[in-house]
Design a protein around this motif. Sequence first.
Motif, PDB file in Angstrom:
ATOM      1  N   CYS A 278      31.445 102.458 124.119  1.00 55.06           N
ATOM      2  CA  CYS A 278      30.194 101.945 124.693  1.00 55.06           C
ATOM      3  C   CYS A 278      30.213 100.417 124.689  1.00 55.06           C
ATOM      4  N   GLU A 279      30.595  99.843 123.570  1.00 55.35           N
ATOM      5  CA  GLU A 279      30.640  98.379 123.490  1.00 55.35           C
ATOM      6  C   GLU A 279      31.694  97.808 124.426  1.00 55.35           C
ATOM      7  N   GLU A 280      32.842  98.441 124.504  1.00 48.72           N
ATOM      8  CA  GLU A 280      33.930  97.928 125.337  1.00 48.72           C
ATOM      9  C   GLU A 280      33.616  98.014 126.823  1.00 48.72           C
ATOM     10  N   HIS A 281      32.754  98.957 127.224  1.00 50.52           N
ATOM     11  CA  HIS A 281      32.493  99.170 128.648  1.00 50.52           C
ATOM     12  C   HIS A 281      31.099  98.712 129.070  1.00 50.52           C
ATOM     13  N   GLY A 282      30.494  97.814 128.308  1.00 52.72           N
ATOM     14  CA  GLY A 282      29.317  97.112 128.789  1.00 52.72           C
ATOM     15  C   GLY A 282      27.971  97.731 128.492  1.00 52.72           C
ATOM     16  N   TRP A 283      27.924  98.815 127.709  1.00 52.65           N
ATOM     17  CA  TRP A 283      26.633  99.385 127.336  1.00 52.65           C
ATOM     18  C   TRP A 283      25.980  98.509 126.268  1.00 52.65           C
ATOM     19  N   ASP A 284      24.671  98.601 126.162  1.00 58.59           N
ATOM     20  CA  ASP A 284      23.920  97.783 125.208  1.00 58.59           C
ATOM     21  C   ASP A 284      23.584  98.523 123.931  1.00 58.59           C
TER      22      ASP A 284
ATOM     23  N   PHE B 240      22.860 108.806 109.894  1.00 60.57           N
ATOM     24  CA  PHE B 240      23.117 107.528 109.245  1.00 60.57           C
ATOM     25  C   PHE B 240      24.598 107.369 108.899  1.00 60.57           C
ATOM     26  N   GLY B 241      25.274 108.471 108.573  1.00 61.55           N
ATOM     27  CA  GLY B 241      26.711 108.390 108.355  1.00 61.55           C
ATOM     28  C   GLY B 241      27.440 107.983 109.623  1.00 61.55           C
ATOM     29  N   LEU B 242      27.062 108.611 110.755  1.00 61.03           N
ATOM     30  CA  LEU B 242      27.692 108.248 112.026  1.00 61.03           C
ATOM     31  C   LEU B 242      27.399 106.806 112.399  1.00 61.03           C
ATOM     32  N   LEU B 243      26.151 106.372 112.191  1.00 61.16           N
ATOM     33  CA  LEU B 243      25.785 105.009 112.584  1.00 61.16           C
ATOM     34  C   LEU B 243      26.445 103.974 111.684  1.00 61.16           C
ATOM     35  N   ALA B 244      26.644 104.300 110.419  1.00 56.25           N
ATOM     36  CA  ALA B 244      27.370 103.384 109.542  1.00 56.25           C
ATOM     37  C   ALA B 244      28.802 103.207 110.029  1.00 56.25           C
ATOM     38  N   ALA B 245      29.442 104.308 110.407  1.00 56.57           N
ATOM     39  CA  ALA B 245      30.802 104.219 110.925  1.00 56.57           C
ATOM     40  C   ALA B 245      30.838 103.460 112.246  1.00 56.57           C
ATOM     41  N   ALA B 246      29.837 103.710 113.110  1.00 51.06           N
ATOM     42  CA  ALA B 246      29.766 102.996 114.385  1.00 51.06           C
ATOM     43  C   ALA B 246      29.546 101.504 114.166  1.00 51.06           C
ATOM     44  N   ALA B 247      28.740 101.160 113.153  1.00 49.58           N
ATOM     45  CA  ALA B 247      28.497  99.747 112.858  1.00 49.58           C
ATOM     46  C   ALA B 247      29.787  99.050 112.462  1.00 49.58           C
ATOM     47  N   ALA B 248      30.669  99.767 111.783  1.00 48.51           N
ATOM     48  CA  ALA B 248      31.900  99.158 111.295  1.00 48.51           C
ATOM     49  C   ALA B 248      32.914  98.890 112.407  1.00 48.51           C
ATOM     50  N   VAL B 249      32.761  99.550 113.568  1.00 47.73           N
ATOM     51  CA  VAL B 249      33.747  99.370 114.642  1.00 47.73           C
ATOM     52  C   VAL B 249      33.141  98.683 115.862  1.00 47.73           C
TER      53      VAL B 249
END
Length: 287
Positions: free
Chosen positions: A22-28, A52-61
């Motif tokens: 999502c971040e690499e392809h221009g989503w906000d 929250f587990g998924l979002l923590a992992a997403a925050a890290a990448v």
Amino acid sequence: MKFGFIGSYGTPEQQVRLARECEEHGWDGFFTWDGVSLDEPGFDAHPTWDPFGLLAAAAAVTDRITLGAMVFALPRHRPWELAQRALTVDHLSGGRLVLPVGVGVPTDRAFTSVPGQPTALRDRAQALDEVLAWLERSWSGETFTHEGAQVTTGQFRFSQPPVHGRIPVWPVAVWDAERPPRRSLDRALRWDGMVPQVRGESPEDAEAGPQQIRELVDWIVAQRGPDAGPYDVVYQGRLDADPQTAARQAREVAEAGATWWLESWWDPTSVTPEWLLERVRQGPPSL
């Protein structure tokens, strides 16, 4: 208007990859969802994960995109655990967490199969208000207690506030131009944004259309006044595969006053993690 994508299905690894792409392809923004054990045909065949587990992992990448879940079912969360988990993701992401919140779906066995959980809509709405009040108190940095009809606690103190002092909250609210349901609308007006729904039998049926968004935004401005600060109105929809058609869809919603478009695909019989990844790689439309 910003564009977010809901990772409706997939393993934890697939969800985290989806957030990164999502971040690499221009989503906000990237959004997961909050359910435990759904007693619904089709949905009960898909695994669920801790948001929250998924979002923590997403925050890290990721470094830029907003993170959240559609939507956090606050009445079944213990508020002190919710506060700590949200604060963790908020700090891990550098303040990129938002909290879309609602009363939860009555078909989740985390309500119906657990004695003492609020199941009636009125009770879940009351619990939602009390958990939100508790959460906000936890951001003060001060020692506090809470006494309510459903949530009562002794002294708590969270010494570290959220990165930006508070975490934006977007309550779900039902919109009906002829008979505005004031309780859910007034709740949303007290916070930072709104996820509007209309009355419907399925997630798609409950999505507000552009005309309803326009009516709602006019109502919000009238209630808050023209000098009020920023306020998010979150539209859920599905962009067409044709870029020109998708851009036209998005412009119509942006002109109606929505501040977010969330790409929302839920059909459990046809939507796959691989399809979601392919859709993310197409990117959002250009307005």
